[in-house]
Write a protein that holds these residues in place. Structure first.
Motif, PDB file in Angstrom:
ATOM      1  N   THR A  70       0.862  -1.169   0.000  1.00 37.30           N
ATOM      2  CA  THR A  70       0.000   0.000   0.000  1.00 37.30           C
ATOM      3  C   THR A  70       0.905   1.227   0.000  1.00 37.30           C
ATOM      4  N   ILE A  71       0.392   2.318  -0.521  1.00 31.27           N
ATOM      5  CA  ILE A  71       1.127   3.575  -0.499  1.00 31.27           C
ATOM      6  C   ILE A  71       0.506   4.439   0.594  1.00 31.27           C
ATOM      7  N   ASN A  72       1.354   4.781   1.594  1.00 38.92           N
ATOM      8  CA  ASN A  72       0.887   5.563   2.728  1.00 38.92           C
ATOM      9  C   ASN A  72       1.104   7.054   2.472  1.00 38.92           C
ATOM     10  N   HIS A  73       0.070   7.857   2.710  1.00 41.52           N
ATOM     11  CA  HIS A  73       0.155   9.305   2.529  1.00 41.52           C
ATOM     12  C   HIS A  73       0.005  10.049   3.855  1.00 41.52           C
ATOM     13  N   GLN A  74      -0.173   9.309   4.957  1.00 40.63           N
ATOM     14  CA  GLN A  74      -0.386   9.923   6.266  1.00 40.63           C
ATOM     15  C   GLN A  74       0.941  10.102   6.993  1.00 40.63           C
ATOM     16  N   PRO A  75       1.324  11.332   7.381  1.00 40.27           N
ATOM     17  CA  PRO A  75       2.569  11.521   8.153  1.00 40.27           C
ATOM     18  C   PRO A  75       2.322  11.173   9.628  1.00 40.27           C
ATOM     19  N   TRP A  76       2.523   9.905   9.978  1.00 44.23           N
ATOM     20  CA  TRP A  76       2.206   9.414  11.320  1.00 44.23           C
ATOM     21  C   TRP A  76       3.126   9.971  12.390  1.00 44.23           C
ATOM     22  N   MET A  77       4.325  10.407  12.027  1.00 42.20           N
ATOM     23  CA  MET A  77       5.298  10.913  12.997  1.00 42.20           C
ATOM     24  C   MET A  77       5.879  12.214  12.464  1.00 42.20           C
ATOM     25  N   PRO A  78       6.279  13.129  13.355  1.00 43.74           N
ATOM     26  CA  PRO A  78       6.940  14.354  12.888  1.00 43.74           C
ATOM     27  C   PRO A  78       8.183  14.005  12.073  1.00 43.74           C
ATOM     28  N   GLY A  79       8.333  14.663  10.954  1.00 43.03           N
ATOM     29  CA  GLY A  79       9.500  14.437  10.111  1.00 43.03           C
ATOM     30  C   GLY A  79       9.355  13.291   9.126  1.00 43.03           C
ATOM     31  N   LEU A  80       8.266  12.549   9.212  1.00 44.66           N
ATOM     32  CA  LEU A  80       8.070  11.413   8.319  1.00 44.66           C
ATOM     33  C   LEU A  80       7.770  11.899   6.901  1.00 44.66           C
ATOM     34  N   GLU A  81       8.607  11.454   5.966  1.00 48.94           N
ATOM     35  CA  GLU A  81       8.423  11.833   4.571  1.00 48.94           C
ATOM     36  C   GLU A  81       7.345  10.949   3.949  1.00 48.94           C
ATOM     37  N   VAL A  82       6.355  11.567   3.314  1.00 52.27           N
ATOM     38  CA  VAL A  82       5.297  10.837   2.636  1.00 52.27           C
ATOM     39  C   VAL A  82       5.267  11.256   1.174  1.00 52.27           C
ATOM     40  N   PRO A  83       4.763  10.434   0.291  1.00 55.12           N
ATOM     41  CA  PRO A  83       4.261   9.076   0.513  1.00 55.12           C
ATOM     42  C   PRO A  83       5.404   8.068   0.615  1.00 55.12           C
ATOM     43  N   PHE A  84       5.082   6.902   1.177  1.00 56.07           N
ATOM     44  CA  PHE A  84       6.028   5.781   1.224  1.00 56.07           C
ATOM     45  C   PHE A  84       5.264   4.477   1.086  1.00 56.07           C
ATOM     46  N   VAL A  85       6.003   3.442   0.718  1.00 54.60           N
ATOM     47  CA  VAL A  85       5.388   2.142   0.457  1.00 54.60           C
ATOM     48  C   VAL A  85       5.564   1.224   1.658  1.00 54.60           C
ATOM     49  N   ILE A  86       4.461   0.655   2.115  1.00 57.12           N
ATOM     50  CA  ILE A  86       4.474  -0.428   3.101  1.00 57.12           C
ATOM     51  C   ILE A  86       4.155  -1.691   2.309  1.00 57.12           C
ATOM     52  N   ALA A  87       5.034  -2.671   2.393  1.00 55.68           N
ATOM     53  CA  ALA A  87       4.859  -3.872   1.578  1.00 55.68           C
ATOM     54  C   ALA A  87       5.004  -5.131   2.414  1.00 55.68           C
ATOM     55  N   ARG A  88       4.399  -6.183   1.916  1.00 55.18           N
ATOM     56  CA  ARG A  88       4.617  -7.524   2.446  1.00 55.18           C
ATOM     57  C   ARG A  88       5.483  -8.231   1.409  1.00 55.18           C
ATOM     58  N   VAL A  89       6.670  -8.663   1.849  1.00 52.96           N
ATOM     59  CA  VAL A  89       7.637  -9.309   0.957  1.00 52.96           C
ATOM     60  C   VAL A  89       7.731 -10.783   1.314  1.00 52.96           C
ATOM     61  N   ALA A  90       7.536 -11.640   0.321  1.00 51.90           N
ATOM     62  CA  ALA A  90       7.715 -13.090   0.482  1.00 51.90           C
ATOM     63  C   ALA A  90       9.179 -13.406   0.232  1.00 51.90           C
ATOM     64  N   LEU A  91       9.820 -14.098   1.176  1.00 52.26           N
ATOM     65  CA  LEU A  91      11.250 -14.376   1.074  1.00 52.26           C
ATOM     66  C   LEU A  91      11.538 -15.536   0.123  1.00 52.26           C
ATOM     67  N   GLU A  92      12.673 -15.447  -0.557  1.00 51.76           N
ATOM     68  CA  GLU A  92      13.049 -16.463  -1.539  1.00 51.76           C
ATOM     69  C   GLU A  92      13.235 -17.843  -0.909  1.00 51.76           C
ATOM     70  N   GLU A  93      13.778 -17.908   0.298  1.00 53.67           N
ATOM     71  CA  GLU A  93      14.028 -19.204   0.936  1.00 53.67           C
ATOM     72  C   GLU A  93      12.734 -19.974   1.191  1.00 53.67           C
ATOM     73  N   ASP A  94      11.667 -19.236   1.485  1.00 55.21           N
ATOM     74  CA  ASP A  94      10.373 -19.862   1.762  1.00 55.21           C
ATOM     75  C   ASP A  94       9.309 -18.803   1.507  1.00 55.21           C
ATOM     76  N   PRO A  95       8.603 -18.881   0.375  1.00 56.29           N
ATOM     77  CA  PRO A  95       7.600 -17.856   0.041  1.00 56.29           C
ATOM     78  C   PRO A  95       6.422 -17.777   1.019  1.00 56.29           C
ATOM     79  N   SER A  96       6.364 -18.712   1.992  1.00 59.83           N
ATOM     80  CA  SER A  96       5.314 -18.581   3.008  1.00 59.83           C
ATOM     81  C   SER A  96       5.793 -17.736   4.188  1.00 59.83           C
ATOM     82  N   ILE A  97       7.050 -17.278   4.132  1.00 56.91           N
ATOM     83  CA  ILE A  97       7.599 -16.386   5.154  1.00 56.91           C
ATOM     84  C   ILE A  97       7.566 -14.969   4.592  1.00 56.91           C
TER      85      ILE A  97
END
Length: 137
Positions: A70-97
């Motif tokens: 998801t792309i976040n546009h909310q500056p949750w903390m002072p100084g937080l640069e927006v927008p930024f990406v929050i992602a779920r990454v599946a690891l190569e060793e085990d895509p269920s992780i």
């Protein structure tokens, strides 16, 4: 790459120390069972596959695939640069992780599900936050 604001710091303990400090050696450290070989995340003292206590953090290749984001546009903390990406990454060793992380080094609109990514670390006083950057496919 900086997040723009101080990230909340994790409280280090016996189980998670390797995960949060492995970046000092350039390694994304994920727990793995020494008996059945199952990868485990978040860090934990028992294997959820075989209940073995023979669990230890091991270095991974640090590669994965963007599973969702998801792309976040909310500056949750002072100084937080927006927008930024929050992602779920599946690891190569085990895509269920999966790791919940940020994708950095590119414009948020350039991120897509299925993108190949490589870990990079943002260091803050001995804590190495694992972030990911897109890699050419």
């Amino acid at each position: 790459m900086s997040f723009g604001a101080a990230r909340p710091r994790p409280r280090l303990d016996r189980d998670n120390r390797a995960f949060w400090t492995g970046g000092a050696q350039g390694h994304l450290m994920i727990c793995r069972c020494g008996d059945c070989g199952k990868w485990l995340h978040p860090p934990q003292p028992l294997c959820r596959g075989c209940w073995s206590e023979n669990v230890a953090a091991q270095p991974t290749c640090g590669r994965g695939v963007v599973d969702s984001y998801t792309i976040n546009h909310q500056p949750w903390m002072p100084g937080l640069e927006v927008p930024f990406v929050i992602a779920r990454v599946a690891l190569e060793e085990d895509p269920s992780i999966y790791l919940t992380t940020n994708i950095v080094g590119c414009a948020p609109e350039d991120v897509a599900v299925g993108d190949a990514v490589q870990v990079t670390f943002e260091e803050d006083e001995g804590i190495f936050f694992p972030l990911f950057e897109k890699v050419a496919q």
